[in-house]
Design a protein around this motif. Structure first.
Motif, PDB file in Angstrom:
ATOM      1  N   ARG A  44       0.830  -1.211   0.000  1.00 49.83           N
ATOM      2  CA  ARG A  44       0.000   0.000   0.000  1.00 49.83           C
ATOM      3  C   ARG A  44       0.863   1.259   0.000  1.00 49.83           C
ATOM      4  O   ARG A  44       0.602   2.206  -0.730  1.00 49.83           O
ATOM      5  N   TYR A  45       1.894   1.261   0.810  1.00 49.77           N
ATOM      6  CA  TYR A  45       2.695   2.471   0.922  1.00 49.77           C
ATOM      7  C   TYR A  45       3.708   2.613  -0.210  1.00 49.77           C
ATOM      8  O   TYR A  45       4.310   3.662  -0.378  1.00 49.77           O
ATOM      9  N   LYS A  46       3.831   1.562  -0.996  1.00 48.90           N
ATOM     10  CA  LYS A  46       4.631   1.670  -2.220  1.00 48.90           C
ATOM     11  C   LYS A  46       3.775   2.179  -3.359  1.00 48.90           C
ATOM     12  O   LYS A  46       4.211   2.939  -4.208  1.00 48.90           O
ATOM     13  N   ASN A  47       2.506   1.717  -3.379  1.00 42.58           N
ATOM     14  CA  ASN A  47       1.589   2.081  -4.460  1.00 42.58           C
ATOM     15  C   ASN A  47       0.163   2.043  -3.912  1.00 42.58           C
ATOM     16  O   ASN A  47      -0.349   0.987  -3.602  1.00 42.58           O
ATOM     17  N   THR A  48      -0.464   3.189  -3.788  1.00 43.65           N
ATOM     18  CA  THR A  48      -1.776   3.275  -3.156  1.00 43.65           C
ATOM     19  C   THR A  48      -2.929   3.048  -4.117  1.00 43.65           C
ATOM     20  O   THR A  48      -4.089   3.141  -3.736  1.00 43.65           O
ATOM     21  N   GLU A  49      -2.657   2.692  -5.363  1.00 41.53           N
ATOM     22  CA  GLU A  49      -3.729   2.565  -6.341  1.00 41.53           C
ATOM     23  C   GLU A  49      -4.659   1.398  -6.048  1.00 41.53           C
ATOM     24  O   GLU A  49      -5.794   1.372  -6.518  1.00 41.53           O
ATOM     25  N   GLY A  50      -4.197   0.410  -5.290  1.00 45.44           N
ATOM     26  CA  GLY A  50      -5.014  -0.772  -5.054  1.00 45.44           C
ATOM     27  C   GLY A  50      -6.064  -0.613  -3.973  1.00 45.44           C
ATOM     28  O   GLY A  50      -6.824  -1.534  -3.713  1.00 45.44           O
TER      29      GLY A  50
END
Length: 256
Positions: free
Chosen positions: A238-244
């Motif tokens: 999540r904190y790498k990529n919040t798009e999910g």
């Protein structure tokens, strides 16, 4: 077939096989019943969340940790319906010291817990001040928070963000209906979500029907390129990529 069409088909084939959705499955409400021991039959990728001060919580959480499960504290919180939340819960009358004391005692009962999710809480999670105090304490303890989303008006996640507490929110309840048809319906919902979202949280409970269903069906997720991982790994994603991140399923109960 033209070269352009062939290239597009190849691109579609490769991309569909490269995409792997990641899901964390949390079994909470663990600790009350002797039958809850059956959770130890689940693979260690499943995260287990224990109610504090229950007959099995301390020893069973220790056994689960030794088997490789990630452990959470399922912290009782006051609900709108007035239902008793059990020992060691947070209510709206508590001050910061009382909340800190509750959390301290609960963590001593579940010492391997890396994070917290709320048990019930449809009332108190709407209140800014107790959520602010709770998140400040979780920050001090380097713990994460998963909002079970028992009310659409929850302030838990916004207060967690303000306190810089790593957090996620529940997307799907697997077993509101523990019939084979009900469990399969929600399982299909998980598969459908995995086609459009990279990361999400599923919460289930230690019903014998749920445990047996998961034992028999978790392997099916590999066919759909869905990976079951512990919550901490999902937090890293999540904190790498919040798009999910997506909102909770509208079919979930919101008054616990």
């Amino acid at each position: 077939m033209t070269l352009t069409r062939l290239a597009l088909l190849l691109l579609f084939f490769v991309s569909s096989h490269l995409h792997a959705a990641q899901v964390a499955i949390i079994i909470d409400d663990v600790g009350y019943r002797q039958s809850d021991k059956q959770v130890l039959q689940l693979p260690p990728q499943i995260t287990l969340s224990f109610l504090p001060f229950t007959p099995l919580s301390h020893e069973l959480s220790k056994q689960a940790y030794q088997q490789g499960h990630e452990i959470m504290l399922h912290l009782p919180m006051q609900a709108l319906n007035g239902k008793a939340m059990g020992i060691g819960g947070i209510n709206s009358d508590m001050n910061q010291r009382a909340i800190n004391n509750i959390l301290d005692k609960a963590i001593k009962d579940i010492p391997y817990a890396k994070g917290v999710n709320n048990h019930m809480g449809s009332f108190v999670t709407q209140l800014e001040q107790p959520m602010k105090w709770l998140m400040a304490e979780l920050k001090q303890r380097n713990m994460f928070f998963v909002d079970s989303i028992t009310t659409r008006y929850t302030k838990a996640r916004s207060e967690a963000d303000k306190a810089h507490v790593p957090n996620l929110r529940r997307t799907v309840f697997l077993d509101n209906d523990t019939s084979p048809q009900g469990l399969e319906h929600q399982f299909q919902h998980i598969i459908k979500l995995s086609k459009t979202h990279d990361h999400f949280i599923v919460i289930a409970h230690p019903h014998l029907e749920t445990i047996e269903y998961l034992k028999e069906n978790l392997g099916r997720l590999k066919h759909y390129n869905v990976q079951v991982i512990p919550v901490t790994q999902l937090l890293a994603a999540r904190y790498k990529n919040t798009e999910g991140n997506i909102t909770a399923s509208s079919s979930a109960p919101l008054t616990k």
